[in-house]
Design an enzyme around this catalytic site. Structure first.
Site, short mmCIF file in Angstrom:
data_model
loop_
_atom_site.label_atom_id
_atom_site.label_comp_id
_atom_site.label_asym_id
_atom_site.label_seq_id
_atom_site.Cartn_x
_atom_site.Cartn_y
_atom_site.Cartn_z
N LYS A 52 2.54 13.97 -12.93
CA LYS A 52 3.73 12.94 -12.81
C LYS A 52 4.50 12.62 -13.95
CE LYS A 52 2.04 11.77 -8.41
NZ LYS A 52 1.29 10.89 -7.48
N GLN A 96 -2.00 5.20 -7.58
CA GLN A 96 -2.30 6.58 -7.30
C GLN A 96 -3.47 5.97 -6.28
OE1 GLN A 96 -0.97 9.57 -7.94
NE2 GLN A 96 -2.69 10.65 -6.76
N ASP A 119 6.82 5.23 -3.82
CA ASP A 119 6.12 6.06 -2.93
C ASP A 119 6.40 5.97 -1.27
OD1 ASP A 119 4.39 7.86 -3.74
OD2 ASP A 119 2.69 6.47 -3.90
N1 GUN Z 1 -2.69 10.48 -3.62
C1 GUN Z 1 -2.68 11.61 -2.94
N2 GUN Z 1 -0.96 11.65 -2.58
C2 GUN Z 1 -0.45 10.64 -2.88
C3 GUN Z 1 0.60 9.90 -2.91
O1 GUN Z 1 1.65 10.72 -2.34
N3 GUN Z 1 0.98 8.65 -3.48
C4 GUN Z 1 -0.08 8.05 -3.89
N4 GUN Z 1 0.19 6.83 -4.39
N5 GUN Z 1 -1.24 8.65 -4.08
C5 GUN Z 1 -1.50 9.66 -3.55
#
Ligand code: GUN
Length: 290
Positions: A52, A96, A119
């Site tokens: 990211k 995350q 998100d």
């Molecule tokens: N962990 C795995 N996929 C995701 C996601 O799309 N968002 C977040 N915040 N954590 C994750």
């Protein structure tokens, strides 16, 4: 069988973002900033957050990864989020997942200001999906929709199955598909006789988080299979569907690969969301100024 790769779709989204930012550059508008919180050192989560950050750099966004130990208390974690909510330089906040079991992920996610919830995991933003007017859409489900659109796979009137009902993928995907007039069925761990029903579906989205839980021959002839799974096993990264290029090749019409399919899209959609929320905040600021 057509292989539905994520890279060309992601590149198109990145190009659109860069084009928009070129306009921001001319008008000297501050580029978006994303703050990512990583609790602990889970190797998979560490790789995801680094990707990211790399994508932010590539697009010219500023970003930070706030790394905290698994010993952090829920209150301390929420205080970090509260500070980010107040920080006018921060456009997007992402925690995350997964979080340690001692912490309530729901309560932590609810601490995020919905206007910074890149998100789309706060109750307010998830609720907006039901009304059809979301600020942003959850990254993985909207990545699935973007891929279907890019490859001209219309869902209107089609029988679409979603296997898996997580809040991150399955549940929001129901609504995004309904909005495009698909006829949606959902299967999950308590569904009975899934096997005997799978051949009824034109499009199947599999998000169960279990390596090779399904194989192409279980689906309808000429089905489109969207594999949302990213599993780490001794075989490397594997999908929820066995990538069976011998038997599957002649049986189904199209499928997303793992790796290189939907996973690539999730990060692109996160960037799109960060830009969208930054834009909202910049516009709100401009309106206050004028
Ligand atoms: N962990 C795995 N996929 C995701 C996601 O799309 N968002 C977040 N915040 N954590 C994750």
């Amino acid at each position: 069988m057509i292989i539905l790769k994520g890279a060309p779709v992601s590149q198109k989204i990145q190009a659109d973002i860069l084009q928009e930012l070129a306009g921001w550059n001319l008008r000297k508008i501050k580029f978006p900033h994303l703050s990512v919180i990583l609790v602990g050192e889970d190797p998979a989560s560490s790789i995801y957050v680094t990707r990211k950050e790399d994508m932010c750099k590539k697009l010219g966004f500023s970003s930070e990864i706030i790394r905290v130990s698994t010993g952090i208390s829920q209150r301390e974690l929420q205080n970090i989020i509260i500070d980010l909510n107040k920080n006018s330089s921060v456009d997007g906040i992402l925690v995350q997942l997964p979080l340690p079991v001692s912490i309530s992920a729901r309560e932590v996610l609810e601490t995020i200001d919905p206007l910074k919830d890149v998100d789309c995991l706060t109750e307010k933003n998830l609720g907006k999906i039901l009304t059809g007017h979301p600020l942003v859409q959850p990254c993985t489900p909207s990545g699935v929709m973007e891929m279907l659109k890019h490859y001209n796979i219309s869902v209107q009137g089609k029988n679409v199955a979603i296997i898996g009902r997580s809040l991150i993928v399955g549940v929001p995907l129901i609504h995004l598909l309904l909005k495009e007039n698909a006829s949606v069925s959902v299967f999950h761990s308590k569904s009975e006789k899934i096997e005997s029903q799978l051949k009824n579906f034109d499009i199947v989205c599999v998000a169960v988080g279990k390596s090779h839980a399904f194989k192409y021959s279980q689906f309808k002839h000429d089905a489109v299979v969207i594999d949302v799974g990213i599993n780490r096993s001794s075989k490397g990264l594997t999908g929820d569907v066995l990538n069976d290029m011998t038997e599957g090749k002649n049986h189904i019409k199209a499928a997303t690969p793992v790796p290189g399919g939907v996973g690539v899209m999730t990060i692109a959609m996160l960037m799109k969301n960060t830009l969208a929320l930054a834009k909202l905040r910049r516009n709100a600021y401009e309106n206050l100024e004028s």
